[in-house]
Design a protein around this motif. Structure first.
Motif, PDB file in Angstrom:
ATOM      1  N   GLU A  31       0.840  -0.665   0.144  1.00  0.00           N
ATOM      2  CA  GLU A  31       0.574  -0.462   0.293  1.00  0.00           C
ATOM      3  C   GLU A  31       0.941   1.375   0.066  1.00  0.00           C
ATOM      4  OE1 GLU A  31       0.598  -1.221   4.561  1.00  0.00           O
ATOM      5  OE2 GLU A  31       0.031  -2.163   2.434  1.00  0.00           O
ATOM      6  N   GLU A  32       2.067   0.963  -0.201  1.00  0.00           N
ATOM      7  CA  GLU A  32       2.552   2.422   0.847  1.00  0.00           C
ATOM      8  C   GLU A  32       3.431   2.487  -1.906  1.00  0.00           C
ATOM      9  OE1 GLU A  32       4.483   2.465   4.938  1.00  0.00           O
ATOM     10  OE2 GLU A  32       5.445   0.963   3.170  1.00  0.00           O
ATOM     11  N   GLN A  33       3.602   1.067  -1.965  1.00  0.00           N
ATOM     12  CA  GLN A  33       4.136   1.721  -3.115  1.00  0.00           C
ATOM     13  C   GLN A  33       4.038   2.581  -4.347  1.00  0.00           C
ATOM     14  OE1 GLN A  33       7.163  -0.028  -3.951  1.00  0.00           O
ATOM     15  NE2 GLN A  33       7.452   0.813  -5.797  1.00  0.00           N
ATOM     16  N   ALA A  34       2.245   3.366  -4.789  1.00  0.00           N
ATOM     17  CA  ALA A  34       1.863   4.323  -5.610  1.00  0.00           C
ATOM     18  C   ALA A  34       2.940   5.246  -4.595  1.00  0.00           C
ATOM     19  CB  ALA A  34      -0.033   3.552  -5.270  1.00  0.00           C
ATOM     20  N   GLU A  35       2.739   5.847  -3.827  1.00  0.00           N
ATOM     21  CA  GLU A  35       3.011   6.437  -3.005  1.00  0.00           C
ATOM     22  C   GLU A  35       4.691   7.070  -2.875  1.00  0.00           C
ATOM     23  OE1 GLU A  35       2.881   9.190   1.697  1.00  0.00           O
ATOM     24  OE2 GLU A  35       1.762   7.314   1.331  1.00  0.00           O
ATOM     25  N   TYR A  36       5.278   5.992  -2.818  1.00  0.00           N
ATOM     26  CA  TYR A  36       6.348   6.100  -3.162  1.00  0.00           C
ATOM     27  C   TYR A  36       6.811   5.596  -4.637  1.00  0.00           C
ATOM     28  CZ  TYR A  36      11.556   4.265  -4.412  1.00  0.00           C
ATOM     29  OH  TYR A  36      12.655   4.506  -4.625  1.00  0.00           O
ATOM     30  N   GLU A  37       6.253   6.145  -5.618  1.00  0.00           N
ATOM     31  CA  GLU A  37       6.582   6.279  -6.782  1.00  0.00           C
ATOM     32  C   GLU A  37       6.086   7.496  -7.089  1.00  0.00           C
ATOM     33  OE1 GLU A  37       4.461   2.813  -9.338  1.00  0.00           O
ATOM     34  OE2 GLU A  37       5.959   1.713  -8.023  1.00  0.00           O
ATOM     35  N   GLN A  38       5.070   8.292  -6.994  1.00  0.00           N
ATOM     36  CA  GLN A  38       4.648   9.533  -6.917  1.00  0.00           C
ATOM     37  C   GLN A  38       5.581  10.510  -6.083  1.00  0.00           C
ATOM     38  OE1 GLN A  38       0.771   9.804  -4.806  1.00  0.00           O
ATOM     39  NE2 GLN A  38      -0.516   8.802  -6.863  1.00  0.00           N
ATOM     40  N   LEU A  39       5.956   9.923  -5.477  1.00  0.00           N
ATOM     41  CA  LEU A  39       7.423  11.257  -3.888  1.00  0.00           C
ATOM     42  C   LEU A  39       8.505  10.647  -4.699  1.00  0.00           C
ATOM     43  CD1 LEU A  39       6.076  10.328  -0.817  1.00  0.00           C
ATOM     44  CD2 LEU A  39       5.845  12.547  -1.499  1.00  0.00           C
ATOM     45  N   LEU A  40       8.887   9.934  -5.428  1.00  0.00           N
ATOM     46  CA  LEU A  40      10.209   9.887  -6.442  1.00  0.00           C
ATOM     47  C   LEU A  40       9.857  10.569  -7.502  1.00  0.00           C
ATOM     48  CD1 LEU A  40      12.843   8.633  -6.480  1.00  0.00           C
ATOM     49  CD2 LEU A  40      11.973   6.510  -7.274  1.00  0.00           C
ATOM     50  N   THR A  41       9.222  10.511  -7.930  1.00  0.00           N
ATOM     51  CA  THR A  41       8.935  11.277  -9.661  1.00  0.00           C
ATOM     52  C   THR A  41       9.288  12.544  -8.962  1.00  0.00           C
ATOM     53  OG1 THR A  41       7.566   9.143 -10.489  1.00  0.00           O
ATOM     54  CG2 THR A  41       7.485  11.534 -11.850  1.00  0.00           C
ATOM     55  N   ALA A  42       8.239  13.191  -7.981  1.00  0.00           N
ATOM     56  CA  ALA A  42       8.337  14.523  -7.550  1.00  0.00           C
ATOM     57  C   ALA A  42       9.405  14.791  -7.634  1.00  0.00           C
ATOM     58  CB  ALA A  42       7.351  15.410  -6.900  1.00  0.00           C
ATOM     59  N   TRP A  43      10.163  14.118  -6.414  1.00  0.00           N
ATOM     60  CA  TRP A  43      11.367  14.153  -6.708  1.00  0.00           C
ATOM     61  C   TRP A  43      12.881  14.728  -7.861  1.00  0.00           C
ATOM     62  CZ3 TRP A  43      16.238  11.438  -6.021  1.00  0.00           C
ATOM     63  CH2 TRP A  43      17.879  12.224  -5.215  1.00  0.00           C
ATOM     64  N   ALA A  44      12.727  13.812  -8.420  1.00  0.00           N
ATOM     65  CA  ALA A  44      13.712  13.479  -8.983  1.00  0.00           C
ATOM     66  C   ALA A  44      13.221  14.729 -10.517  1.00  0.00           C
ATOM     67  CB  ALA A  44      13.435  12.271 -10.289  1.00  0.00           C
ATOM     68  N   ASP A  45      11.619  14.763 -10.745  1.00  0.00           N
ATOM     69  CA  ASP A  45      11.487  16.315 -11.213  1.00  0.00           C
ATOM     70  C   ASP A  45      12.593  17.521 -10.961  1.00  0.00           C
ATOM     71  OD1 ASP A  45      10.373  14.592 -13.312  1.00  0.00           O
ATOM     72  OD2 ASP A  45       8.314  14.970 -12.727  1.00  0.00           O
ATOM     73  N   PHE A  46      12.021  17.608  -9.756  1.00  0.00           N
ATOM     74  CA  PHE A  46      12.830  18.966  -8.933  1.00  0.00           C
ATOM     75  C   PHE A  46      14.138  18.728  -9.257  1.00  0.00           C
ATOM     76  CE2 PHE A  46      15.293  20.372  -4.862  1.00  0.00           C
ATOM     77  CZ  PHE A  46      14.570  22.448  -4.958  1.00  0.00           C
ATOM     78  N   ARG A  47      14.736  17.897  -8.870  1.00  0.00           N
ATOM     79  CA  ARG A  47      16.388  17.744  -8.714  1.00  0.00           C
ATOM     80  C   ARG A  47      16.910  18.265 -10.185  1.00  0.00           C
ATOM     81  NH1 ARG A  47      19.361  18.457  -4.671  1.00  0.00           N
ATOM     82  NH2 ARG A  47      20.853  16.477  -5.737  1.00  0.00           N
ATOM     83  N   HIS A  48      15.994  17.448 -11.330  1.00  0.00           N
ATOM     84  CA  HIS A  48      16.392  17.325 -12.573  1.00  0.00           C
ATOM     85  C   HIS A  48      15.867  17.533 -13.885  1.00  0.00           C
ATOM     86  CE1 HIS A  48      19.658  15.356 -11.136  1.00  0.00           C
ATOM     87  NE2 HIS A  48      19.097  14.155 -10.503  1.00  0.00           N
ATOM     88  N   PRO A  49      15.050  19.365 -13.331  1.00  0.00           N
ATOM     89  CA  PRO A  49      14.001  19.942 -14.161  1.00  0.00           C
ATOM     90  C   PRO A  49      14.628  19.726 -15.811  1.00  0.00           C
ATOM     91  CG  PRO A  49      14.878  21.643 -13.364  1.00  0.00           C
ATOM     92  CD  PRO A  49      15.767  20.691 -12.420  1.00  0.00           C
ATOM     93  N   SER A  50      13.066  19.656 -16.586  1.00  0.00           N
ATOM     94  CA  SER A  50      14.157  19.276 -18.129  1.00  0.00           C
ATOM     95  C   SER A  50      13.643  20.763 -18.446  1.00  0.00           C
ATOM     96  CB  SER A  50      12.946  18.549 -19.087  1.00  0.00           C
ATOM     97  OG  SER A  50      11.514  18.681 -18.040  1.00  0.00           O
TER      98      SER A  50
END
Length: 50
Positions: A31-50
Motif C-alpha cells: 500500500e506504500e508503493q504508489a505513494e513512493y513512486e509519486q514522491l520519487l517522480t516529484a523529487w526527481a523532477d525537482f532535482r533534474h528539471p527539463s
C-alpha cells in the motif's frame, strides 16, 4: 543558480526523503508503493528539471 538540496525552502526535508526515512531498514508495504513512486517522480523532477 538554484539550490536543489534535500531541504525545501523552509529547511524541512523533502516529502520523499521524509517518507523514506520513516521506513528505513524495511521493505515498503504494497500500500506504500504508489505513494513512493509519486514522491520519487516529484523529487526527481525537482532535482533534474527539463
Amino acid at each position: 543558480m538554484a539550490n536543489h538540496s534535500s531541504a525545501s525552502s523552509f529547511g524541512a526535508p523533502s516529502p520523499y526523503l521524509a517518507f523514506m526515512a520513516a521506513r528505513a531498514g524495511r521493505a515498503l508495504r504494497p500500500e506504500e508503493q504508489a505513494e513512493y513512486e509519486q514522491l520519487l517522480t516529484a523529487w526527481a523532477d525537482f532535482r533534474h528539471p527539463s
